[in-house]
Design an enzyme around this catalytic site. Structure first.
Site, PDB file in Angstrom:
ATOM      1  N   VAL A 186       0.915  -1.021  -0.205  1.00 17.33           N
ATOM      2  CA  VAL A 186       0.013  -0.222  -0.071  1.00 17.33           C
ATOM      3  C   VAL A 186       0.903   0.999   0.158  1.00 17.33           C
ATOM      4  O   VAL A 186       2.196   1.113   0.185  1.00 17.33           O
ATOM      5  CB  VAL A 186      -0.890  -0.275   1.216  1.00 17.33           C
ATOM      6  CG1 VAL A 186      -1.980  -1.138   1.182  1.00 17.33           C
ATOM      7  CG2 VAL A 186      -0.104  -0.191   2.805  1.00 17.33           C
ATOM      8  N   GLY A 187       0.361   2.411  -0.325  1.00 17.62           N
ATOM      9  CA  GLY A 187       1.042   3.519  -0.140  1.00 17.62           C
ATOM     10  C   GLY A 187       1.070   4.458  -1.354  1.00 17.62           C
ATOM     11  O   GLY A 187       0.680   3.650  -2.569  1.00 17.62           O
ATOM     12  N   GLU A 205      -1.449  -9.605  -0.670  1.00 12.87           N
ATOM     13  CA  GLU A 205      -1.921  -9.217   0.966  1.00 12.87           C
ATOM     14  C   GLU A 205      -3.351  -8.420   0.808  1.00 12.87           C
ATOM     15  O   GLU A 205      -4.178  -9.017   1.527  1.00 12.87           O
ATOM     16  CB  GLU A 205      -0.980  -8.703   1.607  1.00 12.87           C
ATOM     17  CG  GLU A 205      -0.059  -9.771   2.211  1.00 12.87           C
ATOM     18  CD  GLU A 205       0.999  -8.885   2.857  1.00 12.87           C
ATOM     19  OE1 GLU A 205       2.316  -9.487   3.418  1.00 12.87           O
ATOM     20  OE2 GLU A 205       0.795  -7.818   3.287  1.00 12.87           O
ATOM     21  N   ILE A 237      12.771   1.047   3.172  1.00 13.86           N
ATOM     22  CA  ILE A 237      13.144   2.266   3.904  1.00 13.86           C
ATOM     23  C   ILE A 237      14.445   2.684   2.970  1.00 13.86           C
ATOM     24  O   ILE A 237      14.764   3.769   2.567  1.00 13.86           O
ATOM     25  CB  ILE A 237      13.485   2.075   5.357  1.00 13.86           C
ATOM     26  CG1 ILE A 237      12.300   1.881   6.164  1.00 13.86           C
ATOM     27  CG2 ILE A 237      14.296   3.146   6.007  1.00 13.86           C
ATOM     28  CD1 ILE A 237      12.207   1.710   7.731  1.00 13.86           C
ATOM     29  N   ASN A 247       7.434  -0.022  10.891  1.00 11.75           N
ATOM     30  CA  ASN A 247       6.309  -0.751  11.110  1.00 11.75           C
ATOM     31  C   ASN A 247       6.765  -2.097  11.308  1.00 11.75           C
ATOM     32  O   ASN A 247       6.633  -2.744  12.266  1.00 11.75           O
ATOM     33  CB  ASN A 247       5.633  -0.474   9.918  1.00 11.75           C
ATOM     34  CG  ASN A 247       4.795   0.734   9.424  1.00 11.75           C
ATOM     35  OD1 ASN A 247       4.536   1.412  10.594  1.00 11.75           O
ATOM     36  ND2 ASN A 247       4.687   1.053   8.283  1.00 11.75           N
ATOM     37  N   GLY A 279       4.654  -8.898   4.760  1.00 15.00           N
ATOM     38  CA  GLY A 279       4.789 -10.032   3.842  1.00 15.00           C
ATOM     39  C   GLY A 279       6.003  -9.700   2.977  1.00 15.00           C
ATOM     40  O   GLY A 279       5.894 -10.750   2.033  1.00 15.00           O
TER      41      GLY A 279
END
Lengths: 528, 528
Positions: free
Chosen positions: B275-276, B299, B369, B389, B393
């Site tokens: 996501v994001g 996922e 990151i 975080n 997965g």
């Protein structure tokens, strides 16, 4: 190198009789710059004549001022006749997926071989996917050739199926030394596909046979058949030293505990074990231990597993290669009818397949160079920069195992290096993949622990007494000085133990009057 | 929190009518020190009332001088009503396997929550194996209860099957807000076993249904049924920024290239996407791109995939959770009959299973990151010590994918941090698992490259211009000063960029007159 009269009884395919030639003639057929896939896994089943002849050819060419290099792909490690000979003459451009030869290592660490250190389960599929380009030539040792051109595999399977399927040209070495009675021990699965056409692999137990006994080979691709008669590279079987026996003892106590708690069946689960001193000790410990009806699903079958099959402790073993001492080899050959239905040799795609390792619930036991206090494991690099051997199959097994176990002596180089460090200098297995760490000092069970809890378990149970206070001091100061307190880390200090050792030869803090001693990667302890 | 009149039409099992109660009453039934398994995956399908009531209870107990903590296990991240509320009152001892709540993160990084950051595919099986102890209580949101006690799952499946199977006690939240028309979208596979009894998972395509529509639940274990009426936590859908669009552009060019070379089918292979911002941009790019008949095996199903299903570019999507913006949720609910046969929601054991990801040949696209010049990827830690975080997965997908892709902006914090560094401060994905790196600057294809070749590709294609000369300088000096030349590394300097940034706020070398600025982990950029 012996080069006997061609053994026609081993080369039963009439179409290939005209291809019988010397290793020197065959080596001339390999083009400069070729991608060459060779057989071989821990020295077993590797070609013994053509690579050596190729090395001689390369040496002659260099003497004439010509360049000649190949890219060399194998199953895993090979023998001095391949990696040693070709590295010595500077004949390798790129090497994958694993090697353990000292000359090869030297070339890699001086920067003259491009080495791609890979998960062994990834190799065949990446070649099928086309990620490394076309495979030009396969050089495969076999025990014999059937009338229709199919091949009796030798003492390892490795990536041979893939090399034979994909290579444009095939060179076969027919090794009379290998017992013909190997026929029937192999299980070559031909059900692999490239996505999106893959289907489940129908293997439910280590002993299942899901494929064919022989390797398929298109005789039209065969450009040379070279008879040989030579044994595999083999290493003497070393009896376990005291530290290895202690490691084995901790592990067996742990298994007993897990069985008692109902977290492991009484006959455990399929065992995976590497080679070397610690692995030998663990297998010897299991051979003397309380567990019966054991099975193995592993890469290599070494002397320890042979002993266990002999004693009846181990009822079945699946591997991709034999890796026996001279005595082990004699025992195996002399009693091959006893062993044949207890051993299955498979392609390494299958022995190391995530699907199968996870389904079977393998107990993965692998050696390491070092671990850090948070459970990250370094299996490959000394001082972060020099390769020892490679990751091999340890990642395939550790990630997908029921239990993921890593083992090492608590110190190396006579105590000058700690195998438990503030931060590993290279990560091959992350904190997410490591459950159990064992040294001769003890066993740390990391399951269900946060990083800080892991640090206390590892320092307390695994580190050597000389290093325990130093590690505790680092951890305590990190707990206060670190930006975050989840995985406390002092960025200025995390790699300082390695930096110090690279300058002085020791991870211990400098003492007055101590003379610095420059580090050599080659001095480091090879993982067991 | 709204607490409506019990909705009997959603609770069709007569035996459970007597268990209907308020969240406060239900929260009283959770024992101190319990292992509690809650539903929830990216905020979807998480319980919304009981955890909040539990947090209120804990706050009252602390005010009375009493201790009360639970160990909290979930699918993945949840919502402020769970992680936020329970972390705020200091009610969590151990947390696994993933969380993204800012209050939870603060507690973890100050050291007061023990956080176990795990591969999401490992969670259910480790609980089945007994590695984390007994599961005491399950708190599960459902859309409804059938007459025989079976449950209509909510907007995520996560680990709910495992929690319901294994928990001693079950608390159900029946959320009227969730559309009953969800019924039929789920596929709960009940064929899992513990080794040695595992069998192949019979899934061949992302859209295959191999299980049951409903979750089984023993009504005798249910101690409370709490009606709720509240939407999932959702995040606004942000249109892609320029950098994300550039990343998407590089990726789509790469896919075109791979199709042209025959290394990918025309309709690619099943997509996995996080996501994001970057993920949204990639999906938007694919929605506008040349590829048809796409599928997803992932996922979470986010807005971008909903748009692709709507447009017909994507024909099927398998996930374990929905993760929609308010607009996406409206679109989904308004057209649920259109989406129902195109979406399958599975347990995360299945969405993230190595066997299935490898069989299907998933294209794994994950944010990171930072990466180092050798292709090691950090997905979780800031300055090596503060968790952002978790790995989620990404490891399940990257290790087993057909293509393993990691993406990030080349810099963070307005250019003060480089996302390409000499050495990552924490390794989640090793060099062995990373094939493609992408930033807005370009794409580095690491397949078939040695570490030194990878370094040149990553510095050349991915690093930001400000950092390119600094990275090249480090690499050049390492090539000379390193103990080994396989993976050149300067041990004294490898983590110095992070150390500097932790002191000054910038990875750039200090300049005269620059005031140092202490680093806060929370200031770091959250992975997209």
């Amino acid at each position: 190198m012996e080069n006997p009269v061609p053994a026609f009884d081993r080369i039963q395919c009439p179409a290939l009789h005209s291809k019988i030639m010397s290793a020197q003639q065959a080596a001339e057929l390999i083009p400069e710059g070729a991608n060459v896939g060779m057989s071989g896994f821990t020295g077993s089943g590797a070609p013994k004549a053509v690579p050596l002849a190729l090395a001689e050819r390369i040496e002659r060419l260099y003497a004439q001022g010509k360049n000649f290099k190949i890219d060399l792909w194998t199953g895993a490690s090979t023998a001095p006749e391949i990696d040693g000979a070709l590295a010595k003459v500077n004949g390798i451009h790129t090497r994958l997926p694993y090697q353990s030869d000292p000359i090869g290592r030297k070339r890699i660490n001086e920067g003259s071989i491009q080495y791609i250190d890979m998960h062994l389960s990834h190799v065949a599929q990446y070649v099928w996917f086309g990620f490394f380009g076309k495979l030009d030539v396969a050089v495969i040792e076999v025990a014999g050739i059937l009338p229709d051109g199919r091949l009796i595999p030798s003492t390892s399977v490795g990536n041979n199926k893939t090399w034979l399927d994909l290579a444009d040209l095939v060179i076969l070495e027919v090794n009379e030394y290998q017992p013909l009675a190997l026929a029937g021990m192999h299980d070559i699965y031909y059900g692999t596909q490239v996505p999106p056409n893959r289907v489940p692999i129908p293997l439910l137990h280590p002993q299942d046979r899901i494929g064919e006994q022989y390797l398929r080979c298109d005789p039209n691709k065969v450009i040379a058949v070279v008879p040989t008669n030579k044994s595999d590279r083999s290493s003497a079987f070393k009896p376990a030293d005291a530290a290895s026996q202690q490691i084995a003892g901790h592990l067996i106590e742990f298994f007993k505990h897990e069985v008692k708690l109902g977290r492991l069946p009484k006959n455990l689960l399929p065992l995976q074990s590497g080679v070397g001193n610690i692995a030998n000790a663990v297998l010897a410990g299991l051979n003397d231990g309380p567990f019966e009806q054991l099975t193995a699903y592993t890469e290599v079958l070494q002397d320890g597993m042979l002993h266990m099959l002999r004693s009846g402790k181990l009822v079945h073993a699946s591997a991709t290669a034999l890796s026996l001492s001279p005595e082990g080899e004699r025992e195996f050959v002399d009693h091959i009818d006893f062993y044949r239905d207890k051993i299955v040799l498979r392609p390494q795609e299958m022995s190391n397949h995530p699907e199968l390792i996870r389904r079977l619930g393998v107990i993965a036991m692998n050696a390491m160079i070092e671990a850090d206090i948070y459970g990250n494991v370094n299996s490959t690099h000394v001082y972060g920069s020099s390769i020892m051997n490679g990751i091999g199959g340890s990642g395939d097994f550790a990630r997908n195992a029921y239990l993921s176990i890593f083992m090492a002596n608590a110190t190396a180089k006579g105590g000058e290096l700690s195998c438990i460090v503030p931060a590993v200098s290279h990560v091959d297995h992350t904190e997410h993949d490591v459950q159990i760490l064992v040294t001769e000092r003890g066993l740390a069970d990391l399951r269900g622990l946060s990083p800080k809890e892991r640090a206390q378990a590892i320092i307390g149970h695994c580190a050597a007494p000389d290093y325990q206070p130093l590690l505790q001091d680092y951890f305590d100061r990190a707990l206060h000085g670190s930006v975050g307190k989840h995985t406390p880390m002092l960025l200025d200090e995390a790699l300082s133990w390695h930096a110090r050792a690279s300058r002085t030869g020791s991870m211990k803090p400098a003492q007055a009057g101590q003379a610095p001693q420059a580090a050599q990667a080659d001095q480091a302890t090879e993982p067991a």
